[in-house]
Each structure stands twice: as structure tokens, then as C-alpha cells.
Design a protein around this motif. Structure first.
Motif, PDB file in Angstrom:
ATOM      1  N   TYR A  19       0.826  -1.202   0.000  1.00  0.00           N
ATOM      2  CA  TYR A  19       0.000   0.000   0.000  1.00  0.00           C
ATOM      3  C   TYR A  19       0.866   1.259   0.000  1.00  0.00           C
ATOM      4  O   TYR A  19       0.582   2.217  -0.732  1.00  0.00           O
ATOM      5  N   PHE A  20       1.923   1.255   0.798  1.00  0.00           N
ATOM      6  CA  PHE A  20       2.864   2.382   0.782  1.00  0.00           C
ATOM      7  C   PHE A  20       3.427   2.580  -0.624  1.00  0.00           C
ATOM      8  O   PHE A  20       3.533   3.711  -1.104  1.00  0.00           O
ATOM      9  N   ALA A  21       3.808   1.479  -1.277  1.00  0.00           N
ATOM     10  CA  ALA A  21       4.362   1.562  -2.629  1.00  0.00           C
ATOM     11  C   ALA A  21       3.314   2.102  -3.604  1.00  0.00           C
ATOM     12  O   ALA A  21       3.622   2.943  -4.458  1.00  0.00           O
ATOM     13  N   TYR A  22       2.074   1.624  -3.474  1.00  0.00           N
ATOM     14  CA  TYR A  22       1.002   2.101  -4.343  1.00  0.00           C
ATOM     15  C   TYR A  22       0.794   3.610  -4.187  1.00  0.00           C
ATOM     16  O   TYR A  22       0.591   4.318  -5.179  1.00  0.00           O
ATOM     17  N   LEU A  23       0.822   4.098  -2.968  1.00  0.00           N
ATOM     18  CA  LEU A  23       0.640   5.531  -2.741  1.00  0.00           C
ATOM     19  C   LEU A  23       1.745   6.354  -3.390  1.00  0.00           C
ATOM     20  O   LEU A  23       1.530   7.512  -3.759  1.00  0.00           O
ATOM     21  N   GLN A  24       2.915   5.780  -3.558  1.00  0.00           N
ATOM     22  CA  GLN A  24       4.037   6.514  -4.137  1.00  0.00           C
ATOM     23  C   GLN A  24       3.923   6.671  -5.647  1.00  0.00           C
ATOM     24  O   GLN A  24       4.652   7.466  -6.244  1.00  0.00           O
ATOM     25  N   LEU A  25       3.019   5.926  -6.282  1.00  0.00           N
ATOM     26  CA  LEU A  25       2.858   6.059  -7.727  1.00  0.00           C
ATOM     27  C   LEU A  25       2.351   7.444  -8.111  1.00  0.00           C
ATOM     28  O   LEU A  25       2.543   7.884  -9.241  1.00  0.00           O
ATOM     29  N   ASN A  26       1.727   8.138  -7.184  1.00  0.00           N
ATOM     30  CA  ASN A  26       1.220   9.477  -7.427  1.00  0.00           C
ATOM     31  C   ASN A  26       2.255  10.554  -7.073  1.00  0.00           C
ATOM     32  O   ASN A  26       1.992  11.735  -7.237  1.00  0.00           O
TER      33      ASN A  26
ATOM     34  N   PRO B 204       8.236   8.573  -8.316  1.00  0.00           N
ATOM     35  CA  PRO B 204       7.885   7.197  -7.933  1.00  0.00           C
ATOM     36  C   PRO B 204       9.003   6.197  -8.230  1.00  0.00           C
ATOM     37  O   PRO B 204       9.052   5.135  -7.605  1.00  0.00           O
ATOM     38  N   TYR B 205       9.888   6.515  -9.160  1.00  0.00           N
ATOM     39  CA  TYR B 205      10.994   5.622  -9.484  1.00  0.00           C
ATOM     40  C   TYR B 205      11.911   5.396  -8.289  1.00  0.00           C
ATOM     41  O   TYR B 205      12.610   4.393  -8.215  1.00  0.00           O
ATOM     42  N   LEU B 206      11.918   6.303  -7.318  1.00  0.00           N
ATOM     43  CA  LEU B 206      12.711   6.136  -6.103  1.00  0.00           C
ATOM     44  C   LEU B 206      11.893   5.479  -5.003  1.00  0.00           C
ATOM     45  O   LEU B 206      12.325   4.497  -4.387  1.00  0.00           O
ATOM     46  N   TRP B 207      10.686   5.984  -4.756  1.00  0.00           N
ATOM     47  CA  TRP B 207       9.926   5.563  -3.579  1.00  0.00           C
ATOM     48  C   TRP B 207       9.176   4.261  -3.766  1.00  0.00           C
ATOM     49  O   TRP B 207       9.023   3.500  -2.812  1.00  0.00           O
ATOM     50  N   PHE B 208       8.691   3.967  -4.961  1.00  0.00           N
ATOM     51  CA  PHE B 208       7.987   2.704  -5.170  1.00  0.00           C
ATOM     52  C   PHE B 208       8.890   1.506  -4.870  1.00  0.00           C
ATOM     53  O   PHE B 208       8.501   0.616  -4.117  1.00  0.00           O
ATOM     54  N   PRO B 209      10.103   1.452  -5.419  1.00  0.00           N
ATOM     55  CA  PRO B 209      10.964   0.296  -5.102  1.00  0.00           C
ATOM     56  C   PRO B 209      11.362   0.211  -3.629  1.00  0.00           C
ATOM     57  O   PRO B 209      11.493  -0.887  -3.095  1.00  0.00           O
ATOM     58  N   ILE B 210      11.539   1.343  -2.978  1.00  0.00           N
ATOM     59  CA  ILE B 210      11.944   1.320  -1.567  1.00  0.00           C
ATOM     60  C   ILE B 210      10.924   0.549  -0.740  1.00  0.00           C
ATOM     61  O   ILE B 210      11.279  -0.302   0.083  1.00  0.00           O
ATOM     62  N   TYR B 211       9.637   0.826  -0.964  1.00  0.00           N
ATOM     63  CA  TYR B 211       8.595   0.155  -0.190  1.00  0.00           C
ATOM     64  C   TYR B 211       8.260  -1.222  -0.750  1.00  0.00           C
ATOM     65  O   TYR B 211       7.970  -2.146  -0.002  1.00  0.00           O
TER      66      TYR B 211
END
Length: 100
Positions: free
Chosen positions: A14-21, A25-32
Motif C-alpha cells: 500500500y505504501f508503494a502504491y501511494l508513491q505512484l502518485n 515514484p521511481y525512487l519511492w515505489f521500489p523502496i517500499y
């Protein structure tokens, strides 16, 4: 430990999904997403400890960087939220990898 893994998977997805906005997102999606993947893989096999030894310092260095970029400590500041998210992610990786 299984309960922690079960909780980590949907929370970090869910954290990763929220980062798509997010603007980056190329940094935060993979982190979560990596934390969720580690939790999922932990059900089927032991995650090697070197994964923790690599990810935790990266997450902590990024956390220190974002903390130093914050003008002040408040939840309305994006850098503070990023800092706290990285601390949560690094703590979760530590528990998932090093606690058997």
C-alpha cells in the motif's frame, strides 16, 4: 514472526502504491515494494542476511539525507515524512532479515 510478515506485505504494498502518485515514484515505489517482497520471500525461504546488510545502510543514509534537507521537523514537511518512511522501512527490513 509470521504475523509480522503477514502485516508487512499489504502495508508496504500500500505504501508503494501511494508513491505512484508522487513526483518521483521511481525512487519511492521500489523502496517500499522491496520490503514487501522480502516479507513475501521470507515465507518460502530464508532471506540472506547480506540483503539486510545492503539495504539498511542505504535506507539510513537516505533517511539522514532527507532529514538534513527538512527546514524544520513537522509532519507537514515532505522531507520529514520521507525520513520517517525510510526509518520504518529500514526497521522492517531489520526485523524481517535478522530475526528468525
Amino acid at each position: 514472526m509470521k504475523l509480522f510478515r503477514i502485516l508487512c506485505i499489504p502495508i508496504f504494498l500500500y505504501f508503494a502504491y501511494l508513491q505512484l502518485n508522487d513526483p518521483d515514484p521511481y525512487l519511492w515505489f521500489p523502496i517500499y515494494a522491496i520490503v514487501a517482497i522480502i516479507a513475501l520471500v521470507g515465507f518460502y525461504r530464508m532471506v540472506p542476511k547480506f540483503v539486510g546488510w545492503i539495504l539498511i545502510p542505504i535506507y539510513l543514509v537516505l533517511a539522514v539525507y532527507f532529514y538534513t534537507q527538512a527546514p524544520y521537523f513537522g509532519m507537514e514537511v515532505e522531507e520529514v515524512r520521507e525520513y520517517l518512511g525510510l526509518l520504518i522501512a529500514s526497521a522492517a527490513v531489520a526485523v524481517l532479515v535478522f530475526k528468525r
